[in-house]
Enzyme design. Structure first.
Site, PDB file in Angstrom:
ATOM      1  N   HIS A   7       5.511   4.837  14.110  1.00  0.00           N
ATOM      2  CA  HIS A   7       5.992   5.766  13.085  1.00  0.00           C
ATOM      3  C   HIS A   7       4.881   6.363  12.224  1.00  0.00           C
ATOM      4  O   HIS A   7       5.135   7.220  11.397  1.00  0.00           O
ATOM      5  CB  HIS A   7       6.968   5.038  12.150  1.00  0.00           C
TER       6      HIS A   7
ATOM      7  N   GLU B  23      -1.106  -8.912  -1.235  1.00  0.00           N
ATOM      8  CA  GLU B  23      -1.685  -8.316  -0.031  1.00  0.00           C
ATOM      9  C   GLU B  23      -2.825  -7.378  -0.418  1.00  0.00           C
ATOM     10  O   GLU B  23      -2.941  -6.252   0.052  1.00  0.00           O
ATOM     11  CB  GLU B  23      -0.626  -7.580   0.802  1.00  0.00           C
TER      12      GLU B  23
ATOM     13  N   HIS C 138      12.270   5.057  14.807  1.00  0.00           N
ATOM     14  CA  HIS C 138      12.204   5.353  13.374  1.00  0.00           C
ATOM     15  C   HIS C 138      13.074   6.569  13.051  1.00  0.00           C
ATOM     16  O   HIS C 138      13.302   7.443  13.898  1.00  0.00           O
ATOM     17  CB  HIS C 138      10.743   5.638  12.983  1.00  0.00           C
TER      18      HIS C 138
ATOM     19  N   ASP D 265       0.796  -1.227   0.000  1.00  0.00           N
ATOM     20  CA  ASP D 265       0.000   0.000   0.000  1.00  0.00           C
ATOM     21  C   ASP D 265       0.830   1.278   0.000  1.00  0.00           C
ATOM     22  O   ASP D 265       0.358   2.337   0.392  1.00  0.00           O
ATOM     23  CB  ASP D 265      -0.907   0.007   1.239  1.00  0.00           C
TER      24      ASP D 265
ATOM     25  N   GLU E 133      -1.827   5.230   2.894  1.00  0.00           N
ATOM     26  CA  GLU E 133      -1.893   3.819   2.492  1.00  0.00           C
ATOM     27  C   GLU E 133      -3.298   3.341   2.131  1.00  0.00           C
ATOM     28  O   GLU E 133      -3.475   2.558   1.185  1.00  0.00           O
ATOM     29  CB  GLU E 133      -1.311   2.929   3.602  1.00  0.00           C
TER      30      GLU E 133
ATOM     31  N   ARG F 150       2.226   8.380  10.238  1.00  0.00           N
ATOM     32  CA  ARG F 150       2.034   9.822  10.065  1.00  0.00           C
ATOM     33  C   ARG F 150       0.865  10.337  10.905  1.00  0.00           C
ATOM     34  O   ARG F 150       0.940  11.398  11.505  1.00  0.00           O
ATOM     35  CB  ARG F 150       1.738  10.140   8.589  1.00  0.00           C
TER      36      ARG F 150
END
Length: 369
Positions: free
Chosen positions: A207, A116, A240, A94, A130, A209
């Site tokens: 991590h 996936e 990260h 994604d 995503e 966003r």
């Protein structure tokens, strides 16, 4: 037939690697192209699985925006597809690379296989970008390789033809076979010196966003409170590379000796750390699939998840991003053995480690016709 695989980030590389190795094993003509949407973390996985890309677009640059990634990947892939003209383009997951890859192949009228496929949170901004990438890619895809029956049902609800949807399991389980070793020894001193038998090690990754900012601060405060109240608990957090994540982690966890902030780990070290840990706390998608395969309860620090199978099976729990919820759920697992075993012994719903073989079997069958 000629199969071309495109990926750009570490998670994509991990999940594509077993398919590339299976194609290699069967001596099927293949081309591997990386966009290098991520650079350093991607290279670690390529080295581990001994994959040498035929093309490396090397698009990564500091401070890149989603627009930068999309434009540079699309332009670079246009040239590679023009030159190679594969029978099918395989993309996984994604990311922006996935959407750009699908669009580039569509423009060349090349078949697309989406590995996936069918994951949905049904919130276009979570995970961002995503969720949108998945849906946009689905529209262009010819063959949808869905990890679970739930993913297949999502695609059927959206009107995709059943004959083009295949339940395969998730290739990330295949990848674990390559990396997790019972006698694994860590090279980093901080990890080497942990007594995993006596300590309840909490592996944390964060991590996303949409979590950066107040939500992440709340999550970290909840974790810190629980660890301060349980004597044998420690946190290992491979932080990260995002500077915003690093700033929040350093500020909230400052001064706590039971919370180890370390540099990101190579995939092999990371999976073996996960295998030795007591609990996994994450906002990652892949870890929601990997940890249950290793018998590790997962606390998902997100408000929605596109992987409800783990929640339904009891291997994972969606705890959200509020400090109190994170604190209560973590402390319960650290102190209530019955609650812990209920999650640790639940059946992993994400596959048996043979997804890559199934996918290649389907490709051979479909493309030979």
């Amino acid at each position: 037939m000629k199969v071309m695989s495109v990926f750009g980030t570490r998670p994509e590389a991990i999940k594509m690697a077993p398919i590339i190795k299976e194609l290699e094993k069967r001596k099927i003509n293949q081309v591997v192209c990386v966009t290098a949407q991520h650079r350093q973390m991607l290279d670690q996985v390529l080295d581990l699985f001994k994959i040498e890309p035929d093309y490396d677009l090397n698009i990564f640059k500091q401070g890149q925006t989603l627009t930068d990634i999309t434009i540079n990947a699309l332009k670079g892939l246009e040239e590679v597809l023009e030159k190679e003209s594969p029978d099918i383009l395989l993309i996984q997951g994604d990311t922006t690379t996935v959407f750009a890859g699908a669009l580039a192949a569509f423009y060349k009228k090349i078949k697309i296989g989406h590995i996936e496929a069918g994951l949905r949170s049904y919130n276009i901004y979570s995970p961002y970008p995503e969720e949108a990438n998945r849906k946009l890619t689905g529209v262009l895809t010819n063959y949808h390789f869905a990890p679970t029956d739930s993913n297949k049902k999502n695609l059927l609800r959206e009107g995709y033809e059943e004959k083009n949807i295949f339940i395969t399991g998730n290739t990330v389980i295949d990848a674990l076979k390559y990396t997790v070793k019972e006698d694994y020894v860590f090279s980093a001193d901080k990890l080497k010196n942990i007594d995993f038998e006596k300590k309840k090690v909490i592996l944390l990754t964060s991590h996303r966003r949409e979590n950066i900012g107040e939500k992440m601060e709340n999550i970290f405060r909840g974790i810190k409170r629980a660890v301060e109240e349980v004597n044998d608990a420690i946190v290992v957090f491979p932080v990260h590379l995002n500077p915003k994540v690093r700033e929040i982690a350093n500020r909230v966890f400052d001064g706590n000796e039971d919370i180890y902030l370390i540099e990101p780990l190579e995939y092999e070290s990371f999976t073996n750390l996960m295998a030795k840990s007591f609990i996994v706390i994450t906002d990652s998608g892949g870890l929601q699939e990997e940890a249950p395969a290793l018998g590790k309860p997962v606390l998902v620090i997100r408000d929605e998840t596109e992987r409800p199978e783990g929640i339904e099976a009891g291997t994972a729990r969606l705890v959200g991003t509020k400090e109190e919820n994170v604190y209560i759920n973590l402390k319960r697992l650290l102190t209530d053995n019955r609650e812990y075993l209920k999650m640790a012994k639940a059946v992993n719903p994400y596959g048996d480690g043979n997804a890559s073989k199934r996918i290649v079997d389907i490709l051979v069958d479909k493309l030979s016709k």
